[in-house]
Design a protein around this motif. Structure first.
Motif, PDB file in Angstrom:
ATOM      1  N   ALA A 135       0.751  -1.389   0.110  1.00 31.78           N
ATOM      2  CA  ALA A 135      -0.168   0.002   0.157  1.00 31.78           C
ATOM      3  C   ALA A 135       0.749   1.279   0.101  1.00 31.78           C
ATOM      4  CB  ALA A 135      -0.899   0.025   1.338  1.00 31.78           C
ATOM      5  N   THR A 136       1.994   1.125   0.620  1.00 30.55           N
ATOM      6  CA  THR A 136       2.860   2.354   0.856  1.00 30.55           C
ATOM      7  C   THR A 136       3.421   2.767  -0.405  1.00 30.55           C
ATOM      8  OG1 THR A 136       4.345   1.016   2.319  1.00 30.55           O
ATOM      9  CG2 THR A 136       3.061   3.019   3.327  1.00 30.55           C
ATOM     10  N   SER A 394       5.949  -6.582  17.331  1.00 28.70           N
ATOM     11  CA  SER A 394       4.820  -5.668  17.770  1.00 28.70           C
ATOM     12  C   SER A 394       5.132  -5.186  19.106  1.00 28.70           C
ATOM     13  CB  SER A 394       3.333  -5.977  17.687  1.00 28.70           C
ATOM     14  OG  SER A 394       3.348  -7.452  18.387  1.00 28.70           O
ATOM     15  N   TRP A 397      10.616  -4.949  19.103  1.00 29.51           N
ATOM     16  CA  TRP A 397      11.372  -4.255  18.075  1.00 29.51           C
ATOM     17  C   TRP A 397      11.170  -2.825  18.142  1.00 29.51           C
ATOM     18  CZ3 TRP A 397       9.375  -3.360  12.737  1.00 29.51           C
ATOM     19  CH2 TRP A 397      10.330  -2.941  11.559  1.00 29.51           C
ATOM     20  N   PHE A 420      13.762   1.708   5.438  1.00 32.40           N
ATOM     21  CA  PHE A 420      14.596   1.562   6.626  1.00 32.40           C
ATOM     22  C   PHE A 420      15.350   2.744   7.054  1.00 32.40           C
ATOM     23  CE2 PHE A 420      12.919  -2.800   5.362  1.00 32.40           C
ATOM     24  CZ  PHE A 420      12.667  -3.214   6.659  1.00 32.40           C
ATOM     25  N   ASP A 426       8.594   4.801   8.369  1.00 29.58           N
ATOM     26  CA  ASP A 426       7.999   4.058   9.593  1.00 29.58           C
ATOM     27  C   ASP A 426       8.990   3.228  10.182  1.00 29.58           C
ATOM     28  OD1 ASP A 426       5.287   5.086   9.644  1.00 29.58           O
ATOM     29  OD2 ASP A 426       5.055   4.075   7.769  1.00 29.58           O
ATOM     30  N   TRP A 427       9.723   2.486   9.361  1.00 25.34           N
ATOM     31  CA  TRP A 427      10.856   1.487  10.065  1.00 25.34           C
ATOM     32  C   TRP A 427      12.220   2.129  10.082  1.00 25.34           C
ATOM     33  CZ3 TRP A 427       8.402  -1.284   5.441  1.00 25.34           C
ATOM     34  CH2 TRP A 427       7.082  -1.300   5.856  1.00 25.34           C
ATOM     35  N   GLU A 429      14.678   2.226  11.786  1.00 26.29           N
ATOM     36  CA  GLU A 429      14.719   1.429  13.189  1.00 26.29           C
ATOM     37  C   GLU A 429      15.532   2.145  14.283  1.00 26.29           C
ATOM     38  OE1 GLU A 429      16.703  -1.859  10.964  1.00 26.29           O
ATOM     39  OE2 GLU A 429      15.095  -3.200  11.680  1.00 26.29           O
TER      40      GLU A 429
ATOM     41  N   GLY B  44       0.221  -8.267  21.273  1.00 27.54           N
ATOM     42  CA  GLY B  44      -0.245  -8.070  19.784  1.00 27.54           C
ATOM     43  C   GLY B  44      -1.595  -8.469  19.632  1.00 27.54           C
ATOM     44  N   GLN B  48      -2.084  -6.987  14.098  1.00 27.30           N
ATOM     45  CA  GLN B  48      -0.787  -6.671  14.073  1.00 27.30           C
ATOM     46  C   GLN B  48       0.248  -7.880  13.384  1.00 27.30           C
ATOM     47  OE1 GLN B  48      -0.295  -5.580  18.125  1.00 27.30           O
ATOM     48  NE2 GLN B  48       0.521  -3.660  17.458  1.00 27.30           N
ATOM     49  N   GLU B  49      -0.452  -9.226  13.931  1.00 24.28           N
ATOM     50  CA  GLU B  49       0.111 -10.479  13.453  1.00 24.28           C
ATOM     51  C   GLU B  49       0.101 -10.628  12.009  1.00 24.28           C
ATOM     52  OE1 GLU B  49       2.188 -12.271  15.265  1.00 24.28           O
ATOM     53  OE2 GLU B  49       2.042 -10.986  17.082  1.00 24.28           O
ATOM     54  N   THR B  56       2.424  -0.461   9.093  1.00 25.49           N
ATOM     55  CA  THR B  56       2.268   0.773   9.713  1.00 25.49           C
ATOM     56  C   THR B  56       0.920   1.119  10.628  1.00 25.49           C
ATOM     57  OG1 THR B  56       0.773   1.791   8.043  1.00 25.49           O
ATOM     58  CG2 THR B  56       3.211   1.679   7.436  1.00 25.49           C
ATOM     59  N   GLN B  59      -2.546   1.175   8.739  1.00 28.41           N
ATOM     60  CA  GLN B  59      -3.066  -0.137   8.260  1.00 28.41           C
ATOM     61  C   GLN B  59      -3.531  -1.141   9.326  1.00 28.41           C
ATOM     62  OE1 GLN B  59       0.832  -1.139   6.424  1.00 28.41           O
ATOM     63  NE2 GLN B  59      -0.172  -1.607   4.574  1.00 28.41           N
TER      64      GLN B  59
END
Lengths: 510, 326
Positions: A135-136, A394, A397, A420, A426-427, A429, B44, B48-49, B56, B59
């Motif tokens: 999507a992104t 979730s 990380w 990244f 978004d990531w 990190e 979670g 999320q999983e 994101t 989403q």
């Protein structure tokens, strides 16, 4: 094969269908034969299995999708995008792309491929209800419009010279316009879906009307998932399956000992990295970051953790076999004196720091233990917190000052950097922010000249290597095991089993 | 057996079944509550999983809304419960299919594997248990004792892995993975399922044989057995006619416990042989946080356990005149 002397545009537009010839010639010293059934075991299989390319999440999905669908482009073994369903794909400004489709391509239900199907397949990624993994990336499709039965225009929000490569990913494979039900597949791919049982198996049969003449070779493929690595290797050795993905380097000896089987190592850009949050202290201290990078014993990690099925990395995400790799950067290596000096400068001698590692980030627990050992010699007390893989991404990380990440190979340097390392990604990190890096990234994306691109990406590798809060010890090779009667396999750095695309290339001599 | 006592036994059994049924419903309710609560504590959720590492925030939010996970927990539990009461276990969040459909493709596999394993295990266990009890202290008893003890002690993943190495990788007699397809013949199925059945049976046989032996020996020390021996009853006739009716209650109890293991405890065997059963489906449901599927699996395992326990108790009542008369 041509090592990028041409620009991508010329490669794609100029030669057309004739391009298929050198590829076939290279892959096949022996003459492929048609027929044969094989069973392939991939990593995992669950109720989340899908026939919707947009939702593909795991290797099993990618393999399944490449068997059933085709994309506009396809990567060759040097990661150069080649025409597939698109006969030509050209752009003057890297922003407005004109695509001309191959004629006479049919879906498995007999319908002819048109520009409308392609436009629909690409635009659906922007629909939040589809839940596309891309999507992104699809946000940059400003407009996708059919201008004729076989012509379409893709207008991007900004120039991107990598569009042909992006479109070769399994998520962007082409569906029939309006497809809603994914109980079975209707694609233009080399195989037709016979049976699809999520979590159990996928059975496909040769598509005699495939648009590549003569291909595919196999009559039938059964794809199953065997999550347990030992069982997967046993299944290969006992002859129950003929091709397996992701053999653990520790099992390599067993497979090599068998006369009937062999291993294929694909050097890849996959890595597990130590993340040092730049927004937190003490991990945001540049001296701390430098000290940690000097504490990584890369040859030991390569040898002990991966039995040499790995490539030494240099704290940036571009592997040495990548066309844009910068070779003149000094290699960071284990140096306890320098590490001690940096720690003292940071005022961190004798400090106790928790580091979070998990089986979810492959090898991170062992890497953390190795760093703990060296850390104790320079007065840094790392406490290794081993947390379960379940829910790691979730809950842990990027959520603590010191964690481990694991990043899959991406087909382009632009994707890996944008996802990244860009300041607002978004990531991102480690949360590093480098305006120069962001500017270079945008410039490289729209740059069509290869030499200039390589230079831009080279400078970005230097910036990440020097300043970014990640330590990348090694790039992990992907190891597949196969029955020697299966011919035509070659490694691709984008993923195991020839970048998940083995199905149309291999044949059986049994 | 006299007619009067057997009819009162049936009556007692029926009232027991009725009472048990009511308390089983309560147990199921409590179990579902516990499973739901514990699953809420896991880090979670399904959204999320499903989206994984690369999700994101927007989403995840969108998917959560679509899955109905943005409602408060008690509301979700209430709607699940009302669905369950009306016979609809809901929609699997991950597979996008009704839970009943997902389970109906796996439950027969699990039941078949459990039934075949029981078919192998029960007679063998009885034979070993009775045989060693009759030879108490003898060479056969000691040999069987050592072998069942070591069978109990060896974990099934080791048995399974060794069996695969020997029978599939070295000898190539049996397939190393148990494939289940619709168009499969019985012969093919049995060949594939042979090793899973073997591994499951070994553990269960050992447990049941030891319990059987203990129960039979317990009876052998009773005065009535001594009396029968003095009267000159042949050993085999004595065990089958005199001891077994008295020993059957503890034996059936032990078997019910062991057999309940065949259904739910098969997870390791299912993993090693890649057998598409219910236990691995439940593990799938846990890792993907697919609550409706997880709840349904938990209910099935719990119900199977309760049914087996009920059977054990009813058998005990019917077999024991003292309990029958109550």
């Amino acid at each position: 094969m041509d090592d990028l002397p041409f620009s991508r545009r010329e490669l794609l537009g100029g030669v057309g269908a004739g391009l298929l010839l050198p590829q076939a010639a290279l892959a096949a010293p022996a003459k492929p034969r048609v027929g044969g059934r094989i069973r392939v075991a991939s990593l995992s299989s669950s109720t989340a299995d899908t026939l919707d390319p947009a939702k593909g999440a795991l290797s099993t999905d990618y393999i399944r999708h490449y068997m059933l669908y085709s994309g506009l482009t396809q990567l060759d073994r040097n990661l150069v995008p080649r025409p597939a369903l698109a006969e030509r794909m050209e752009s003057k400004d890297q922003k407005n792309w004109h695509v001309r489709l191959r004629r006479g391509v049919t879906f498995h239900d007999g319908a002819t491929l048109t520009a409308r199907d392609v436009a629909w397949s690409l635009l659906r990624h922007k629909d939040p209800a589809v839940g596309s993994k891309m999507a992104t990336i699809a946000e940059q499709f400003a407009e996708v419009k059919a201008t004729g039965p076989h012509d379409l225009i893709i207008r991007l929000t900004g120039p991107n010279a990598d569009l042909p490569t992006i479109l070769a990913q399994s998520h962007f494979l082409i569906l029939r316009a309006g497809q809603k039900d994914f109980g079975t597949a209707n694609g233009t791919g080399p195989f037709r879906c016979v049976q699809f049982r999520p979590g159990v198996r996928t059975l496909v049969r040769r598509n005699p009307d495939y648009w590549k003449p003569g291909k595919p070779y196999l009559e039938e493929i059964e794809l199953i998932g065997i999550p347990d690595e030992v069982s997967r290797v046993n299944a290969l050795l006992s002859g129950d399956v003929h091709l397996v993905i992701a053999v653990n380097p520790r099992s390599a000896k067993r497979v090599k000992a068998s006369r009937r089987h062999a291993l294929m190592e694909s050097k890849s850009g996959l890595y597990t990295n130590l993340i040092m949050q730049q927004g937190a202290m003490p991990t945001g201290n540049p001296h701390f970051v430098a000290a940690m990078k000097y504490l990584v014993d890369r040859p030991l990690i390569k040898r002990a953790l991966y039995r040499d099925y790995a490539t030494i990395a240099n704290d940036h995400p571009i592997p040495p076999f990548h066309p844009y790799y910068r070779s003149d950067l000094p290699q960071t290596s284990l140096d306890l004196d320098k590490a001690r000096w940096h720690l003292q400068r940071a005022g961190l001698s004798g400090v106790r720091l928790p580091v979070y590692a998990s089986p979810a980030a492959d090898g991170s627990v062992d890497m953390a233990s190795i760093m703990q050992e060296y850390g104790s010699r320079v007065g840094l007390n790392l406490a290794v917190n081993r947390v379960p893989g379940d829910g790691y991404w979730s809950t842990h990380w990027m959520k603590h000052p010191l964690t481990f990440g694991n990043t899959n190979p991406r087909p382009t340097a632009d994707l890996i950097f944008s996802l990244f390392y860009k300041s607002d990604a978004d990531w991102n990190e480690s949360g590093w922010k480098n305006p120069r890096f962001d500017r270079l990234l945008l410039e490289a994306r729209g740059e069509a000249d290869q030499a200039r691109r390589k230079q831009l990406y080279g400078e970005m590798q230097g910036l990440v290597h020097d300043r970014c809060g990640v330590a990348i010890p090694v790039f992990i090779s992907l190891v597949d095991g196969f029955d020697r009667r299966l011919k035509g396999l070659y490694p691709m750095s984008t993923g195991g089993l020839m970048g998940y695309q083995f199905a149309e290339h291999v044949w059986w001599e049994g | 057996m006299a007619g009067a006592s057997s009819s009162s036994g049936v009556k007692a059994a029926l009232s027991l079944i009725a009472k048990r049924f009511a308390s089983s419903l309560l147990t199921l309710f409590l179990v579902s509550l516990v499973v739901f609560t514990i699953a809420q504590l896991l880090p979670g959720d399904a959204a999320q999983e499903a989206l994984g590492q690369s999700a994101t925030a927007e989403q995840v939010q969108a998917l959560r809304h679509e899955m109905g996970l943005d409602r408060p927990a008690h509301e979700r539990y209430a709607s699940w419960l009302s669905g369950m009461v009306s016979g609809d276990p809901g929609q699997s969040l991950v597979a996008n299919l009704p839970v009943s459909e997902v389970i109906s493709s796996r439950l027969p596999n699990s039941l078949l594997l459990a039934a075949l394993s029981a078919l192998v295990a029960v007679p063998v266990a009885l034979a070993i248990g009775i045989g060693s009890a009759m030879n108490r202290g003898g060479k056969l008893d000691r040999a069987l004792n050592i072998s069942t003890l070591s069978m109990v002690a060896v974990p099934e993943f080791l048995v399974a892995t060794l069996a695969v190495l020997i029978f599939s990788v070295k000898l190539r007699w049996l397939p190393s993975i148990a494939l289940v397809a619709d168009d499969m013949s019985w012969g093919d199925y049995l060949r594939g399922a042979a090793m899973p059945i073997l591994c499951l049976s070994i553990v269960v046989i050992a447990q049941m044989a030891r319990m059987t032996r203990a129960a039979v020996i317990d009876q052998m020390d009773r005065p009535y057995v001594e009396m029968a021996v003095l009267k000159g009853v042949a050993p085999v006739r004595m065990v089958l006619r005199h001891i077994m009716p008295n020993a059957v209650a503890p034996i059936v109890n032990a078997m019910a416990l062991s057999l309940s293991y065949l259904l739910g405890g098969a997870i390791i065997v299912e993993t090693i042989f890649n057998y598409p059963g219910l236990a691995s489906l439940m593990v799938n449901a846990v890792t993907s946080r697919d609550m409706p599927l997880l709840q349904a699996c938990a209910m099935i395992f719990c119900a199977a356990y309760l049914i087996l326990m009920l059977i054990a108790d009813v058998t005990a009542i019917l077999a024991n005149p003292r309990l029958r008369a109550q």
